[in-house]
Design a protein around this motif. Structure first.
Motif, PDB file in Angstrom:
ATOM      1  N   LYS A  11       1.429 -16.946  -4.611  1.00 28.83           N
ATOM      2  CA  LYS A  11       2.613 -16.096  -4.484  1.00 28.83           C
ATOM      3  C   LYS A  11       2.298 -14.668  -4.913  1.00 28.83           C
ATOM      4  N   ARG A  12       1.539 -14.540  -6.001  1.00 34.55           N
ATOM      5  CA  ARG A  12       1.178 -13.210  -6.488  1.00 34.55           C
ATOM      6  C   ARG A  12       0.365 -12.462  -5.432  1.00 34.55           C
ATOM      7  N   GLN A  13      -0.605 -13.159  -4.816  1.00 36.08           N
ATOM      8  CA  GLN A  13      -1.425 -12.517  -3.792  1.00 36.08           C
ATOM      9  C   GLN A  13      -0.595 -12.185  -2.555  1.00 36.08           C
ATOM     10  N   ALA A  14       0.357 -13.058  -2.219  1.00 34.56           N
ATOM     11  CA  ALA A  14       1.238 -12.779  -1.086  1.00 34.56           C
ATOM     12  C   ALA A  14       2.067 -11.521  -1.330  1.00 34.56           C
ATOM     13  N   ILE A  15       2.493 -11.325  -2.574  1.00 32.94           N
ATOM     14  CA  ILE A  15       3.263 -10.127  -2.925  1.00 32.94           C
ATOM     15  C   ILE A  15       2.392  -8.885  -2.782  1.00 32.94           C
ATOM     16  N   VAL A  16       1.149  -8.952  -3.276  1.00 33.02           N
ATOM     17  CA  VAL A  16       0.230  -7.813  -3.163  1.00 33.02           C
ATOM     18  C   VAL A  16      -0.047  -7.510  -1.684  1.00 33.02           C
ATOM     19  N   ASP A  17      -0.299  -8.545  -0.898  1.00 29.62           N
ATOM     20  CA  ASP A  17      -0.558  -8.343   0.535  1.00 29.62           C
ATOM     21  C   ASP A  17       0.655  -7.724   1.226  1.00 29.62           C
ATOM     22  N   ALA A  18       1.851  -8.190   0.864  1.00 28.30           N
ATOM     23  CA  ALA A  18       3.078  -7.642   1.464  1.00 28.30           C
ATOM     24  C   ALA A  18       3.267  -6.185   1.063  1.00 28.30           C
ATOM     25  N   ALA A  19       2.967  -5.872  -0.192  1.00 27.09           N
ATOM     26  CA  ALA A  19       3.100  -4.487  -0.655  1.00 27.09           C
ATOM     27  C   ALA A  19       2.134  -3.581   0.092  1.00 27.09           C
ATOM     28  N   ILE A  20       0.903  -4.037   0.296  1.00 27.84           N
ATOM     29  CA  ILE A  20      -0.074  -3.248   1.047  1.00 27.84           C
ATOM     30  C   ILE A  20       0.453  -2.965   2.454  1.00 27.84           C
ATOM     31  N   ALA A  21       0.981  -4.012   3.110  1.00 21.94           N
ATOM     32  CA  ALA A  21       1.492  -3.857   4.474  1.00 21.94           C
ATOM     33  C   ALA A  21       2.679  -2.896   4.514  1.00 21.94           C
ATOM     34  N   GLU A  22       3.590  -3.034   3.569  1.00 23.81           N
ATOM     35  CA  GLU A  22       4.789  -2.191   3.572  1.00 23.81           C
ATOM     36  C   GLU A  22       4.479  -0.755   3.158  1.00 23.81           C
ATOM     37  N   PHE A  23       3.617  -0.588   2.161  1.00 23.08           N
ATOM     38  CA  PHE A  23       3.234   0.767   1.763  1.00 23.08           C
ATOM     39  C   PHE A  23       2.543   1.480   2.915  1.00 23.08           C
ATOM     40  N   ARG A  24       1.733   0.736   3.679  1.00 24.09           N
ATOM     41  CA  ARG A  24       1.034   1.338   4.814  1.00 24.09           C
ATOM     42  C   ARG A  24       2.008   1.759   5.905  1.00 24.09           C
ATOM     43  N   SER A  25       2.980   0.906   6.196  1.00 25.53           N
ATOM     44  CA  SER A  25       3.868   1.195   7.327  1.00 25.53           C
ATOM     45  C   SER A  25       5.007   2.152   6.965  1.00 25.53           C
ATOM     46  N   SER A  26       5.501   2.088   5.723  1.00 27.95           N
ATOM     47  CA  SER A  26       6.687   2.869   5.356  1.00 27.95           C
ATOM     48  C   SER A  26       6.451   3.896   4.261  1.00 27.95           C
ATOM     49  N   GLY A  27       5.315   3.797   3.570  1.00 30.72           N
ATOM     50  CA  GLY A  27       5.079   4.697   2.449  1.00 30.72           C
ATOM     51  C   GLY A  27       5.595   4.119   1.148  1.00 30.72           C
ATOM     52  N   PHE A  28       5.048   4.599   0.052  1.00 31.74           N
ATOM     53  CA  PHE A  28       5.399   4.071  -1.265  1.00 31.74           C
ATOM     54  C   PHE A  28       6.861   4.339  -1.610  1.00 31.74           C
ATOM     55  N   ASP A  29       7.302   5.576  -1.434  1.00 30.04           N
ATOM     56  CA  ASP A  29       8.636   5.966  -1.889  1.00 30.04           C
ATOM     57  C   ASP A  29       9.746   5.218  -1.171  1.00 30.04           C
ATOM     58  N   THR A  30       9.597   4.991   0.132  1.00 26.87           N
ATOM     59  CA  THR A  30      10.676   4.376   0.905  1.00 26.87           C
ATOM     60  C   THR A  30      10.600   2.850   0.957  1.00 26.87           C
ATOM     61  N   THR A  31       9.554   2.266   0.403  1.00 24.58           N
ATOM     62  CA  THR A  31       9.435   0.806   0.380  1.00 24.58           C
ATOM     63  C   THR A  31      10.207   0.248  -0.814  1.00 24.58           C
ATOM     64  N   SER A  32      11.054  -0.717  -0.559  1.00 28.11           N
ATOM     65  CA  SER A  32      11.835  -1.338  -1.632  1.00 28.11           C
ATOM     66  C   SER A  32      11.214  -2.672  -2.043  1.00 28.11           C
ATOM     67  N   MET A  33      11.528  -3.091  -3.249  1.00 26.50           N
ATOM     68  CA  MET A  33      11.074  -4.398  -3.723  1.00 26.50           C
ATOM     69  C   MET A  33      11.713  -5.511  -2.887  1.00 26.50           C
TER      70      MET A  33
END
Length: 202
Positions: A11-33
């Motif tokens: 689950k932890r790795q899935a969260i990191v992978d999801a964050a990488i994907a979302e940060f890449r597509s939307s940027g850090f500031d606009t990505t929500s938890m």
């Protein structure tokens, strides 16, 4: 053979992978938890159990980036081995890291956020420089052994040597999403970089 990951680690790795994907597509500031939780297929509470804030999640991505770089450290200089063979080992290690898809994803996220946050950018540049010190140390040892009489400043020589690989095998992939180099092209880039460096410094 690596042991299978526990459910909590998966689950932890899935969260990191999801964050990488979302940060890449939307940027850090606009990505929500919330979005990271949805992409990871876990509850928002699970995300916060592993990472109390988005900043801590980003810090984990940076940590994995540093670990990826650290895992590819070259062996120390060996006076008994031919110089070109050692350079081949050195740059092949570097090439292996630069062409790793997960490393490139980590780098894309880190660089994109660094553009928007000068403080983070300065920290990342400093830490990457520390991680690349092994090549500088190798060059310094080869100079002390009298094998690289014209290399000049080892820090500049290190950047020149590694920069030739990044020109083909890092920046096009990170900034323009070009595919990894073929095996033949990787070999050609490494061989040419070594030939040019030895012609200049040998």
């Amino acid at each position: 053979m690596n042991a299978p990951l526990k459910l909590t680690d998966r689950k932890r790795q899935a969260i990191v992978d999801a964050a990488i994907a979302e940060f890449r597509s939307s940027g850090f500031d606009t990505t929500s938890m919330d979005k990271i939780a949805a992409t990871a297929g876990v509850s928002k509470r699970t995300v916060y159990n592993h990472f109390p804030s988005k900043d801590e999640l980003f810090a984990q991505i940076l940590h994995e980036l540093w670990c990826s770089v650290g895992a590819m450290q070259p062996p120390p200089y060996d006076a008994a081995r031919p110089l070109r063979q050692q350079l081949l080992d050195l740059l092949n290690k570097k090439m292996e890291m630069l062409q790793d898809g997960y490393f490139l994803d980590l780098a894309r996220v880190a660089i994109a956020e660094g553009i928007h946050s000068p403080e983070r950018a300065q920290e990342m540049v400093a830490r990457l420089s520390d991680k690349e010190e092994a090549v500088t140390a190798w060059l310094r040892a080869a100079q002390a052994d009298g094998k690289l009489l014209k290399a000049g400043d080892p820090e500049i020589a290190s950047q020149l040597l590694q920069g030739q690989l990044k020109t083909f095998a890092f920046w096009p992939q990170v900034t323009m999403n070009q595919p990894p180099l073929s095996t033949a092209m990787q070999r050609a880039v490494v061989d040419t970089a070594i030939d040019m460096f030895l012609a200049y410094a040998g």
